[in-house]
Motif scaffolding. Sequence first.
Motif, PDB file in Angstrom:
ATOM      1  N   ARG A  97      -4.495 -26.567   5.529  1.00 57.31           N
ATOM      2  CA  ARG A  97      -3.336 -26.280   4.676  1.00 57.31           C
ATOM      3  C   ARG A  97      -3.349 -26.347   3.126  1.00 57.31           C
ATOM      4  NH1 ARG A  97      -1.238 -29.213   8.884  1.00 57.31           N
ATOM      5  NH2 ARG A  97       0.339 -27.849  10.523  1.00 57.31           N
ATOM      6  N   LYS A  98      -4.311 -27.221   2.854  1.00 59.48           N
ATOM      7  CA  LYS A  98      -4.552 -27.520   1.392  1.00 59.48           C
ATOM      8  C   LYS A  98      -5.513 -26.442   0.729  1.00 59.48           C
ATOM      9  CE  LYS A  98      -4.503 -32.553   1.459  1.00 59.48           C
ATOM     10  NZ  LYS A  98      -5.280 -33.646   1.562  1.00 59.48           N
ATOM     11  N   ILE A  99      -6.415 -25.879   1.794  1.00 56.26           N
ATOM     12  CA  ILE A  99      -7.182 -24.767   1.258  1.00 56.26           C
ATOM     13  C   ILE A  99      -6.243 -23.647   1.161  1.00 56.26           C
ATOM     14  CG2 ILE A  99      -8.867 -23.170   2.124  1.00 56.26           C
ATOM     15  CD1 ILE A  99     -10.441 -25.564   3.793  1.00 56.26           C
ATOM     16  N   ALA A 100      -5.376 -23.198   1.947  1.00 59.86           N
ATOM     17  CA  ALA A 100      -4.316 -22.171   1.963  1.00 59.86           C
ATOM     18  C   ALA A 100      -3.316 -22.360   0.638  1.00 59.86           C
ATOM     19  CB  ALA A 100      -3.486 -22.075   3.280  1.00 59.86           C
ATOM     20  N   GLN A 101      -3.205 -23.569   0.258  1.00 61.48           N
ATOM     21  CA  GLN A 101      -2.232 -23.662  -0.938  1.00 61.48           C
ATOM     22  C   GLN A 101      -3.119 -23.276  -2.215  1.00 61.48           C
ATOM     23  OE1 GLN A 101      -0.955 -27.651  -0.443  1.00 61.48           O
ATOM     24  NE2 GLN A 101       0.782 -26.874   0.749  1.00 61.48           N
ATOM     25  N   LEU A 102      -4.463 -23.935  -2.282  1.00 57.73           N
ATOM     26  CA  LEU A 102      -5.278 -23.570  -3.207  1.00 57.73           C
ATOM     27  C   LEU A 102      -5.622 -22.171  -3.392  1.00 57.73           C
ATOM     28  CD1 LEU A 102      -7.744 -26.587  -3.262  1.00 57.73           C
ATOM     29  CD2 LEU A 102      -6.056 -26.046  -5.055  1.00 57.73           C
ATOM     30  N   ALA A 103      -6.032 -21.511  -2.260  1.00 57.21           N
ATOM     31  CA  ALA A 103      -6.333 -20.025  -2.337  1.00 57.21           C
ATOM     32  C   ALA A 103      -5.077 -19.231  -2.860  1.00 57.21           C
ATOM     33  CB  ALA A 103      -6.746 -19.758  -0.873  1.00 57.21           C
ATOM     34  N   ALA A 104      -3.777 -19.719  -2.326  1.00 55.48           N
ATOM     35  CA  ALA A 104      -2.748 -18.687  -2.748  1.00 55.48           C
ATOM     36  C   ALA A 104      -2.505 -18.827  -4.414  1.00 55.48           C
ATOM     37  CB  ALA A 104      -1.469 -19.195  -2.245  1.00 55.48           C
ATOM     38  N   SER A 105      -2.995 -20.106  -4.739  1.00 53.27           N
ATOM     39  CA  SER A 105      -2.748 -20.275  -6.399  1.00 53.27           C
ATOM     40  C   SER A 105      -3.789 -19.553  -6.814  1.00 53.27           C
ATOM     41  CB  SER A 105      -2.889 -21.710  -6.728  1.00 53.27           C
ATOM     42  OG  SER A 105      -3.996 -22.271  -6.579  1.00 53.27           O
ATOM     43  N   CYS A 106      -4.823 -19.045  -6.362  1.00 51.12           N
ATOM     44  CA  CYS A 106      -6.010 -18.402  -7.005  1.00 51.12           C
ATOM     45  C   CYS A 106      -6.172 -16.978  -6.429  1.00 51.12           C
ATOM     46  CB  CYS A 106      -7.309 -19.038  -6.565  1.00 51.12           C
ATOM     47  SG  CYS A 106      -7.821 -20.734  -7.211  1.00 51.12           S
ATOM     48  N   ASN A 107      -5.095 -16.631  -5.774  1.00 50.74           N
ATOM     49  CA  ASN A 107      -4.811 -14.997  -5.402  1.00 50.74           C
ATOM     50  C   ASN A 107      -6.158 -14.561  -4.355  1.00 50.74           C
ATOM     51  OD1 ASN A 107      -2.443 -14.505  -6.642  1.00 50.74           O
ATOM     52  ND2 ASN A 107      -3.506 -14.085  -8.351  1.00 50.74           N
TER      53      ASN A 107
END
Length: 123
Positions: A97-107
């Motif tokens: 979940r944390k990876i998904a959130q970070l990934a979304a913030s970096c596109n």
Amino acid sequence: MNIFIDNKSGAPIYDQIYSQIKNQIISGTLQEDEALPSIRNLAKDLRISVVTTKRAYDELEKEGFIYTVAAKGCFVAPKNVELLREENLKKIEDYMRKIAQLAASCNLTKRDILEMFDIIEEE
């Protein structure tokens, strides 16, 4: 057994005790059938209420990490492989979940993340 209470963490003290003992059991630092400090002694060592320590021990027992022998104390329960697997799966899901959130913030796309994972796995 090492337990550290962080008054600044915001986490309840019983939860800090519970989490640290659980992690020590899962990691193997605390071995099967190893005696835990008495509730009173742990409370005294940590300078906290006996009620707080008892609550942490009750949670650990409820989840099958420790067992109590009347007039003897609390001990590390035999490892339940399925229980440990579930605990690790929950941790993996939290990290994902944390990876998904970070990934979304970096596109980043799912493909980008999988490529990164492949590179890390090869190392």
